[in-house]
Design a protein around this motif. Sequence first.
Motif, PDB file in Angstrom:
ATOM      1  N   ALA A 109       0.832  -1.205   0.000  1.00  0.00           N
ATOM      2  CA  ALA A 109       0.000   0.000   0.000  1.00  0.00           C
ATOM      3  C   ALA A 109       0.867   1.257   0.000  1.00  0.00           C
ATOM      4  N   ARG A 110       1.926   1.262   0.796  1.00  0.00           N
ATOM      5  CA  ARG A 110       2.836   2.407   0.831  1.00  0.00           C
ATOM      6  C   ARG A 110       3.617   2.515  -0.476  1.00  0.00           C
ATOM      7  N   LEU A 111       3.997   1.379  -1.030  1.00  0.00           N
ATOM      8  CA  LEU A 111       4.706   1.404  -2.311  1.00  0.00           C
ATOM      9  C   LEU A 111       3.808   1.944  -3.418  1.00  0.00           C
ATOM     10  N   ASP A 112       2.510   1.588  -3.367  1.00  0.00           N
ATOM     11  CA  ASP A 112       1.573   2.097  -4.367  1.00  0.00           C
ATOM     12  C   ASP A 112       1.436   3.618  -4.261  1.00  0.00           C
ATOM     13  N   PHE A 115       4.890   4.836  -5.804  1.00  0.00           N
ATOM     14  CA  PHE A 115       5.278   4.515  -7.183  1.00  0.00           C
ATOM     15  C   PHE A 115       4.103   4.310  -8.133  1.00  0.00           C
ATOM     16  N   ASN A 116       2.882   4.147  -7.595  1.00  0.00           N
ATOM     17  CA  ASN A 116       1.711   3.938  -8.462  1.00  0.00           C
ATOM     18  C   ASN A 116       0.629   4.977  -8.195  1.00  0.00           C
ATOM     19  N   SER A 117       1.027   6.177  -7.849  1.00  0.00           N
ATOM     20  CA  SER A 117       0.050   7.215  -7.521  1.00  0.00           C
ATOM     21  C   SER A 117      -0.807   7.604  -8.719  1.00  0.00           C
ATOM     22  N   ASP A 118      -0.342   7.332  -9.928  1.00  0.00           N
ATOM     23  CA  ASP A 118      -1.078   7.715 -11.130  1.00  0.00           C
ATOM     24  C   ASP A 118      -2.150   6.704 -11.520  1.00  0.00           C
ATOM     25  N   ASN A 126      -0.288  -5.795 -12.725  1.00  0.00           N
ATOM     26  CA  ASN A 126       0.985  -6.325 -12.244  1.00  0.00           C
ATOM     27  C   ASN A 126       0.938  -6.747 -10.778  1.00  0.00           C
ATOM     28  N   GLN A 127      -0.213  -6.521 -10.134  1.00  0.00           N
ATOM     29  CA  GLN A 127      -0.332  -6.864  -8.720  1.00  0.00           C
ATOM     30  C   GLN A 127      -1.376  -7.936  -8.456  1.00  0.00           C
ATOM     31  N   ARG A 128      -2.495  -7.853  -9.139  1.00  0.00           N
ATOM     32  CA  ARG A 128      -3.618  -8.730  -8.827  1.00  0.00           C
ATOM     33  C   ARG A 128      -3.418 -10.116  -9.420  1.00  0.00           C
ATOM     34  N   ALA A 207      -4.632  -1.170 -15.324  1.00  0.00           N
ATOM     35  CA  ALA A 207      -3.400  -0.399 -15.535  1.00  0.00           C
ATOM     36  C   ALA A 207      -2.195  -1.290 -15.258  1.00  0.00           C
ATOM     37  N   LEU A 208      -1.076  -0.892 -15.826  1.00  0.00           N
ATOM     38  CA  LEU A 208       0.182  -1.607 -15.597  1.00  0.00           C
ATOM     39  C   LEU A 208       0.989  -0.828 -14.558  1.00  0.00           C
ATOM     40  N   GLY A 209       1.000  -1.344 -13.325  1.00  0.00           N
ATOM     41  CA  GLY A 209       1.734  -0.675 -12.260  1.00  0.00           C
ATOM     42  C   GLY A 209       3.231  -0.727 -12.497  1.00  0.00           C
ATOM     43  N   SER A 210       3.957   0.063 -11.735  1.00  0.00           N
ATOM     44  CA  SER A 210       5.403   0.197 -11.958  1.00  0.00           C
ATOM     45  C   SER A 210       6.222  -0.901 -11.305  1.00  0.00           C
ATOM     46  N   TYR A 211       5.554  -1.795 -10.562  1.00  0.00           N
ATOM     47  CA  TYR A 211       6.312  -2.882  -9.935  1.00  0.00           C
ATOM     48  C   TYR A 211       5.411  -4.089  -9.739  1.00  0.00           C
TER      49      TYR A 211
END
Length: 392
Positions: A109-112, A115-118, A126-128, A207-211
């Motif tokens: 959640a903190r990483l999102d 790095f995934n604020s957009d 990339n997460q689910r 969306a394609l997250g950054s990690y």
Amino acid sequence: MDIFRDSNFNFMGWAKVGLVISVIAFVASIVALFGLGKLNIGIDFAGGTELVLRFDELPSLEDVRSLAAEVSGGEPLVQRFGAEEDREILVKTPLVEGSEEGLRERLTARLDERFNSDLAGRFDLNQRGSAALASLLLEADPDGRGALDEEISDEERRVAMAAYYEQVAEAVVAERQRDGLLESWSELDAVEEVTPAVRQLLESETALGSYAVLRTDNVGPQIGAELRAKGLAAVFFSMIGMLVYIWFRFELRFGIGALAATVHDVAIALGAYALAGYEFNLTTVAAFLTVVGYSVNDTVVVFDRVRENLQQSRGGDLKELMNRSLNQTLSRTILTSGTTLLTVTALFVLGGEVIRGFSYVLMVGIIVGTYSSIFVAAPIVLIWDRYFPRKV
């Protein structure tokens, strides 16, 4: 190759000096372990959460470390994992009271946020997992599977649709796992199960997250305590087994000497490991068991030559026989230890962060083990023989 042919070093003449050095090093190791509390216990024994993350662009390790520290309230371990081009980061957080199930959700959640604020809360491909993706596809039904097979019941149609979209979702997740991260929508072109309608839906609704999280391991306090107990038991019983083996193969005095040398080697290697700051985990236990085996093997070679010389020179002075045996096996000891040390050093320098602690233990263990075969095991046998002479 005999590089020390006809050597006549008076090793036993330096036995007292060697034992004093060993005692000092042994005490320093104990102080480092228990007095200073330097040993960095990993999550395998202390409990905690470990994640391996892959990013589209490698972020600053300090940024990830600060986020992990906020979540855990402790000092997390954050380091690059694998080759630089892999863009992977290893994160280990300590056990947090009340969160024995792990900190993955809070950390991601903190990483999102960072790095995934957009993404604005959209479904992150990339997460689910495949189950969540299949549920999204089932509700949207981009391929119109609900309008097919009108002759079957609604329940049967729902089951068929679920099976169809589960297959599509699993194919998408498998493509993501192949490289660890989906970085562009064009990567879905290689997935046969993804139709143009499915791809259009994914591009609009997800969306394609950054990690991506490649791996998660969580060790609770009870499991950590159990692993710690089993690790200590493994090292303890291995040393006792060596003592019994050498006792039966040679004599009790040789077993005592080998056991003293092994305890010496493990303690000093553990102290050096603690001072170096590497994490102590299950891999480290394997390294120490290797050190135990290597130390005893080198000692057995010396003792075997001592036994041969005792049989050839019955009634001879044990100190002189010990010196002769050490000189006779010196070439073998140097060559074996030297070549092994070169290999382990290469592993330490070139092997990367993940196995650096493992190779460090082996490096120290080989050096100390070679030393102890000469200046610990052999003198201990002489001391034992002095106070408990063998009855002929």
